[in-house]
Enzyme design. Structure first.
Site, mmCIF file in Angstrom:
data_model
loop_
_atom_site.group_PDB
_atom_site.id
_atom_site.type_symbol
_atom_site.label_atom_id
_atom_site.label_comp_id
_atom_site.label_asym_id
_atom_site.label_seq_id
_atom_site.Cartn_x
_atom_site.Cartn_y
_atom_site.Cartn_z
ATOM 1 N N LYS A 157 -30.403 -41.684 -86.472
ATOM 2 C CA LYS A 157 -31.723 -40.979 -85.889
ATOM 3 C C LYS A 157 -31.421 -39.643 -85.105
ATOM 4 O O LYS A 157 -30.278 -39.693 -84.131
ATOM 5 C CB LYS A 157 -32.101 -42.256 -84.679
ATOM 6 N N ASP A 187 -39.393 -52.082 -74.116
ATOM 7 C CA ASP A 187 -40.276 -51.389 -74.905
ATOM 8 C C ASP A 187 -40.431 -52.273 -76.220
ATOM 9 O O ASP A 187 -40.305 -51.772 -77.566
ATOM 10 C CB ASP A 187 -39.842 -50.052 -75.584
#
Length: 394
Positions: free
Chosen positions: A99, A197
């Site tokens: 990422k 989240d």
């Protein structure tokens, strides 16, 4: 991989709320001090966990080589935090997901640091494994184990022609595994960790559809001692935030339970948490489902049409019961995640074949969230930590 954004206009808050406080400790098998971070470099990351961080450090050149200079055909996905690439590490020949955080994006140094610390210290089969990170200059990259089947969102909401649709048994397996990941964060980590989240795009699947929670940049250390909540800036994804957290900024473990209820409802119905393409009154999944929870004659209408009726009637209603309890507006009315794990582990263990479906009628089964359903849940053997049970009694 969707990005995260404030659920509502955030109340004024000191930025230090976004990282673990200096005086707290995060333990997973061993006690590790988290030192205050004012800026970021490799030495600080290493020292912040008393030298015990297991994650490797990579140079930007190594990760560029692993992704063939971040070629477009290596791109796995893109969200508010940046892009994720498939790569192969030259040193170990290991396939990984890398990422690359957008330097102008939503995730800053503090969130990057939280993710490195959390995933270096917390280890569970249902949490994604962080292999390492890169903090060269202004470059911020995270290296994870490669999850062959991508995210739950890819299979549930954006299936490509080459992806098979998720059957009922696989959906319950994914729900049970995700709940176990949350249970580890809530019950085993000390202090407890609030994920903050949970959503379909953050649940990744391996080649056997085993789920793992990912993206821990918004995770928070939970309340300790006599504290009942953590006050923080309201962050998360619209449609998944617990109502009391969105309104007050008061974060608890039950905030995660609500988000899990939304994900479970998505698995059952095949609908998105927020879908503005649907008819008026059906944009918000939870708002659409609440009146249906109260009418047992409509339970079958909540099943994903893509299941083609291939689900056990009793299993559907029991899964709806769990979702309804997780989505209670009052946090105290939501179950402990350990009890959710107990219920979903049972549902996931029940083998189902369409030809063996029994002819049960909705009238034979309890409505989700009804007194009968709640009593059944409360009669299960006690599970979870003493900390959870004492917190639930408050």
């Amino acid at each position: 991989m969707g990005g995260c954004f404030p659920c509502t206009r955030p109340p004024k808050s000191d930025e230090k709320d976004q990282i673990p406080p200096t005086s707290e400790k995060l333990k997973s098998k061993s006690s590790v001090d988290l030192k205050k971070q004012s800026s970021l470099n490799e030495n600080q990351i290493s020292s912040s966990a008393s030298g015990r961080i297991a994650a490797q450090t990579f140079t930007f050149r190594e990760l560029a080589a692993a992704t063939r200079n971040f070629r477009a055909d290596c791109l796995l996905g893109e969200g508010g935090f940046g892009r994720v690439y498939k790569g192969r590490l030259e040193s170990s020949n290991q396939v990984v997901a890398i990422k690359q955080l957008d330097r102008n994006g939503l995730q800053g140094n503090r969130e990057f640091l939280v993710e490195v610390l959390m995933l270096s210290l917390l280890h569970h089969p249902n949490l994604v494994n962080l292999i390492g990170y890169c903090a060269d200059g202004d470059q911020r990259l995270l290296v994870y184990e490669y999850m062959a089947l991508g995210s739950l969102e890819d299979h549930l909401h954006e299936p490509s022609p080459d992806k098979k649709r998720l059957d009922w048994s696989t959906r319950m397996k994914i729900a049970a595994g995700a709940a176990k990941g949350l249970e580890y964060l809530h019950d085993t980590a000390s202090p407890p960790v609030i994920y903050r989240d949970l959503k379909c795009s953050n649940i990744l699947l391996d080649e056997d559809y085993n789920p793992k929670l990912s993206d821990f940049g918004l995770a928070k250390l939970g309340p300790v001692g006599d504290n009942t909540h953590v006050s923080t800036r309201v962050m998360g994804t619209y449609g998944y935030c617990a109502p009391e957290y969105a309104m007050t900024g008061q974060l608890t473990l039950k905030s995660d339970v609500y988000s899990f209820g939304v994900v479970l409802l998505e698995l059952i119905t095949g609908r998105r948490a927020i879908d503005n393409s649907r008819a008026a009154g059906e944009h918000n999944l939870v708002a659409w489902a609440r009146p249906l929870f109260r009418d047992r004659r409509k339970f079958s209408q909540m099943a994903d049409p893509m299941l083609l009726g291939h689900y056990p009637a009793r299993g559907l209603y029991q899964a709806l019961a769990v979702a309804a309890m997780c989505l209670q507006e009052q946090p105290s009315m939501r179950p402990l995640i350990a009890d959710v794990v107990t219920a979903l582990a049972y549902l996931a263990s029940q083998s189902y074949k369409p030809q063996n479906q029994t002819n049960q009628t909705a009238s034979q089964l309890a409505a989700p969230g009804s007194p009968q359903t709640r009593v059944d849940l409360e009669r299960r053997p006690p599970s979870g930590s003493e900390r959870d049970r004492s917190r639930a009694s408050k």
